[in-house]
Design a protein around this motif. Sequence first.
Motif, PDB file in Angstrom:
ATOM      1  N   GLY A 194     -21.931 -23.254 -14.769  1.00  0.00           N
ATOM      2  CA  GLY A 194     -23.166 -23.953 -14.408  1.00  0.00           C
ATOM      3  C   GLY A 194     -23.016 -25.426 -14.711  1.00  0.00           C
ATOM      4  O   GLY A 194     -22.085 -25.837 -15.429  1.00  0.00           O
ATOM      5  N   VAL A 195     -23.943 -26.224 -14.182  1.00  0.00           N
ATOM      6  CA  VAL A 195     -23.895 -27.666 -14.448  1.00  0.00           C
ATOM      7  C   VAL A 195     -24.327 -27.954 -15.891  1.00  0.00           C
ATOM      8  O   VAL A 195     -23.689 -28.748 -16.588  1.00  0.00           O
ATOM      9  CB  VAL A 195     -24.743 -28.442 -13.411  1.00  0.00           C
ATOM     10  CG1 VAL A 195     -25.031 -29.851 -13.890  1.00  0.00           C
ATOM     11  CG2 VAL A 195     -24.008 -28.481 -12.074  1.00  0.00           C
ATOM     12  N   VAL A 196     -25.399 -27.299 -16.349  1.00  0.00           N
ATOM     13  CA  VAL A 196     -25.849 -27.608 -17.709  1.00  0.00           C
ATOM     14  C   VAL A 196     -24.771 -27.233 -18.746  1.00  0.00           C
ATOM     15  O   VAL A 196     -24.440 -28.056 -19.616  1.00  0.00           O
ATOM     16  CB  VAL A 196     -27.232 -26.978 -18.017  1.00  0.00           C
ATOM     17  CG1 VAL A 196     -27.617 -27.205 -19.471  1.00  0.00           C
ATOM     18  CG2 VAL A 196     -28.290 -27.582 -17.099  1.00  0.00           C
ATOM     19  N   TYR A 243     -34.833 -34.453 -15.971  1.00  0.00           N
ATOM     20  CA  TYR A 243     -34.600 -33.006 -16.093  1.00  0.00           C
ATOM     21  C   TYR A 243     -34.560 -32.566 -17.578  1.00  0.00           C
ATOM     22  O   TYR A 243     -33.698 -33.018 -18.336  1.00  0.00           O
ATOM     23  CB  TYR A 243     -33.274 -32.717 -15.389  1.00  0.00           C
ATOM     24  CG  TYR A 243     -32.827 -31.288 -15.371  1.00  0.00           C
ATOM     25  CD1 TYR A 243     -33.650 -30.285 -14.884  1.00  0.00           C
ATOM     26  CD2 TYR A 243     -31.547 -30.941 -15.826  1.00  0.00           C
ATOM     27  CE1 TYR A 243     -33.218 -28.971 -14.856  1.00  0.00           C
ATOM     28  CE2 TYR A 243     -31.110 -29.627 -15.798  1.00  0.00           C
ATOM     29  CZ  TYR A 243     -31.955 -28.654 -15.317  1.00  0.00           C
ATOM     30  OH  TYR A 243     -31.528 -27.351 -15.293  1.00  0.00           O
ATOM     31  N   ASN A 249     -33.819 -36.117 -10.581  1.00  0.00           N
ATOM     32  CA  ASN A 249     -34.853 -35.098 -10.780  1.00  0.00           C
ATOM     33  C   ASN A 249     -35.666 -35.519 -11.989  1.00  0.00           C
ATOM     34  O   ASN A 249     -35.077 -35.656 -13.056  1.00  0.00           O
ATOM     35  CB  ASN A 249     -34.162 -33.750 -11.024  1.00  0.00           C
ATOM     36  CG  ASN A 249     -35.089 -32.663 -11.508  1.00  0.00           C
ATOM     37  OD1 ASN A 249     -36.296 -32.835 -11.554  1.00  0.00           O
ATOM     38  ND2 ASN A 249     -34.519 -31.535 -11.890  1.00  0.00           N
ATOM     39  N   ASP A 278     -24.557 -36.268 -13.206  1.00  0.00           N
ATOM     40  CA  ASP A 278     -25.040 -34.972 -12.702  1.00  0.00           C
ATOM     41  C   ASP A 278     -25.469 -35.167 -11.248  1.00  0.00           C
ATOM     42  O   ASP A 278     -26.521 -35.752 -10.968  1.00  0.00           O
ATOM     43  CB  ASP A 278     -26.210 -34.499 -13.577  1.00  0.00           C
ATOM     44  CG  ASP A 278     -26.781 -33.169 -13.095  1.00  0.00           C
ATOM     45  OD1 ASP A 278     -26.496 -32.759 -11.955  1.00  0.00           O
ATOM     46  OD2 ASP A 278     -27.535 -32.553 -13.873  1.00  0.00           O
ATOM     47  N   ILE A 292     -25.856 -32.665  -8.916  1.00  0.00           N
ATOM     48  CA  ILE A 292     -26.147 -31.330  -8.381  1.00  0.00           C
ATOM     49  C   ILE A 292     -27.009 -31.411  -7.111  1.00  0.00           C
ATOM     50  O   ILE A 292     -26.920 -30.548  -6.244  1.00  0.00           O
ATOM     51  CB  ILE A 292     -26.800 -30.429  -9.454  1.00  0.00           C
ATOM     52  CG1 ILE A 292     -26.742 -28.956  -9.040  1.00  0.00           C
ATOM     53  CG2 ILE A 292     -28.218 -30.849  -9.756  1.00  0.00           C
ATOM     54  CD1 ILE A 292     -27.108 -27.976 -10.153  1.00  0.00           C
ATOM     55  N   HIS A 293     -27.829 -32.481  -7.000  1.00  0.00           N
ATOM     56  CA  HIS A 293     -28.696 -32.618  -5.813  1.00  0.00           C
ATOM     57  C   HIS A 293     -28.050 -33.495  -4.725  1.00  0.00           C
ATOM     58  O   HIS A 293     -28.748 -33.949  -3.808  1.00  0.00           O
ATOM     59  CB  HIS A 293     -30.056 -33.212  -6.226  1.00  0.00           C
ATOM     60  CG  HIS A 293     -30.834 -32.335  -7.182  1.00  0.00           C
ATOM     61  ND1 HIS A 293     -31.541 -31.241  -6.774  1.00  0.00           N
ATOM     62  CD2 HIS A 293     -30.986 -32.387  -8.528  1.00  0.00           C
ATOM     63  CE1 HIS A 293     -32.119 -30.649  -7.822  1.00  0.00           C
ATOM     64  NE2 HIS A 293     -31.785 -31.328  -8.900  1.00  0.00           N
ATOM     65  N   LYS A 348     -27.862 -25.604  -5.687  1.00  0.00           N
ATOM     66  CA  LYS A 348     -29.142 -26.102  -5.155  1.00  0.00           C
ATOM     67  C   LYS A 348     -29.071 -26.141  -3.632  1.00  0.00           C
ATOM     68  O   LYS A 348     -29.992 -25.712  -2.950  1.00  0.00           O
ATOM     69  CB  LYS A 348     -29.446 -27.521  -5.657  1.00  0.00           C
ATOM     70  CG  LYS A 348     -29.548 -27.670  -7.135  1.00  0.00           C
ATOM     71  CD  LYS A 348     -30.817 -27.107  -7.694  1.00  0.00           C
ATOM     72  CE  LYS A 348     -30.600 -26.800  -9.162  1.00  0.00           C
ATOM     73  NZ  LYS A 348     -31.518 -25.896  -9.758  1.00  0.00           N
TER      74      LYS A 348
HETATM   75  C1  PLP Z   1     -30.401 -32.363 -12.412  1.00  0.00           C
HETATM   76  C2  PLP Z   1     -30.085 -30.911 -12.618  1.00  0.00           C
HETATM   77  N1  PLP Z   1     -28.969 -30.565 -13.269  1.00  0.00           N
HETATM   78  C3  PLP Z   1     -28.651 -29.256 -13.476  1.00  0.00           C
HETATM   79  C4  PLP Z   1     -29.470 -28.243 -13.032  1.00  0.00           C
HETATM   80  C5  PLP Z   1     -29.131 -26.813 -13.307  1.00  0.00           C
HETATM   81  O1  PLP Z   1     -27.782 -26.558 -13.148  1.00  0.00           O
HETATM   82  P1  PLP Z   1     -27.166 -25.142 -13.542  1.00  0.00           P
HETATM   83  O2  PLP Z   1     -28.148 -24.094 -13.150  1.00  0.00           O
HETATM   84  O3  PLP Z   1     -25.905 -25.089 -12.754  1.00  0.00           O
HETATM   85  O4  PLP Z   1     -26.905 -25.187 -15.011  1.00  0.00           O
HETATM   86  C6  PLP Z   1     -30.646 -28.572 -12.342  1.00  0.00           C
HETATM   87  C7  PLP Z   1     -31.564 -27.521 -11.896  1.00  0.00           C
HETATM   88  O5  PLP Z   1     -32.693 -27.738 -11.587  1.00  0.00           O
HETATM   89  C8  PLP Z   1     -30.955 -29.940 -12.128  1.00  0.00           C
HETATM   90  O6  PLP Z   1     -32.056 -30.307 -11.474  1.00  0.00           O
END
Ligand code: PLP
Length: 401
Positions: free
Chosen positions: A100-102, A126, A178, A206, A208-209, A241
């Motif tokens: 995951g990104v987080v 976020y 975000n 980050d 992701i978007h 996403k």
């Molecule tokens: C800016 C941002 N980073 C990361 C995430 C979540 O990433 P992951 O589910 O891959 O950990 C989100 C989800 O809303 C997000 O908006």
Amino acid sequence: MTRNNGISDFDQIISRQTTGSVKWDALGKIFGSEDLLPLWVADMDFPSPEAVIAKLNQRASHPIYGYNTQEASLYQSIIDWVKRRHGWEIEKDWILVAPGVVPSIVLSILALSEPGDGVIIQPPVYPPFFASIKDNDRQVIENPLINKGGHYEIDFEDLEKKLSNPSNKLFLLCSPHNPVGRVWTKEELKKIYELCQKYEVDVLSDEIHNDLVFQGHRHTVFASLGTPVCKQSVTFMAASKTFNVAGLNFAFMIVPCKRRRGLIQGWMNRLHLNRNNLFGVLATETAYQEGEQWLDSLLSYLEKNADFLVEFVQTRLPHIKVTKPEGTYLAWLDFRAYFTDAKELEDFLVHTAKVGLNPGKNFGSQGEGFARINLGTQRSVLLEALERIEKALRTKSSTND
Ligand SMILES: Cc1ncc(COP(=O)(O)O)c(C=O)c1O
């Protein structure tokens, strides 16, 4: 489910209840009330591209789900996507895959800073940005965005002050942002680039978007701005996403610098994070190979939702303020004309309007009096949510009369 050419009919409602969806099935736990229309957590109420669904079904029909490899074709699909959609040429060795990104942000914080170091963020932002820093004994250093009549801008003077402090080692950038929906311009990113280079602060970007950007705006990959900063940065991306596959837990980091990559890989080894979800790998590869046309249709639908929201707010909720997002499927509603107390706003949305939005205060103190709405839903659902807010505000005005 699909119209033609494998493109989803984004207007069609598909019930997500009892699918174990956090957005629809965890309302009682999250909001303390079940009968809400949920437009909160950032996933969409749309089916993924048909090619992705077909690939997952095909694999699921094989009854053995043992450990999987990551084939060269996965990496190639990422390399091709990043080049085609974002104009950045990357090498296979730079890519680290992760659940995951987080978790990837946390790994990078652990690898590239020490306990006690400062990590700069730009609230409102976020919520897990705060937690990923605090939970790992680093300091949250805020460089708040400036709200200029709903258009958010970077406070570069303050940013330079924070970057020049030698105990602040990392800058965690949200690009596109975000919840405020900014797609940072090349000029803004260049200014960040110059400052971070000057003060030798690494950038965790980050993105992701990155694929969710509306007409008239263009996403620039931060690390693509030049070699020195490319080396000083980690870029986070995912298909999650873009193609609505967040439940498959798959993301990747792009780390051009060998030394930094080694440090992050070291933490991944220490935590034994070397496995990935079989379906997440397949969905990512297929989406990047075959999902482009679907994505273009999605963007057109999402942008119409954003226009619809703005028009509705301007004509029917005139004291609420909203700015059309430049990207993401999230919009930031300013309720401060009605509420200054965050708890009162939350109670109003949950108990009077009966909509599940993200409370603005979760994005930092700058978000008090705001709420985030998720536009990744059918227009009829969006309309219903806005009408619920309109009706509830009428009740509120009449009780205040
Ligand atoms: C800016 C941002 N980073 C990361 C995430 C979540 O990433 P992951 O589910 O891959 O950990 C989100 C989800 O809303 C997000 O908006």
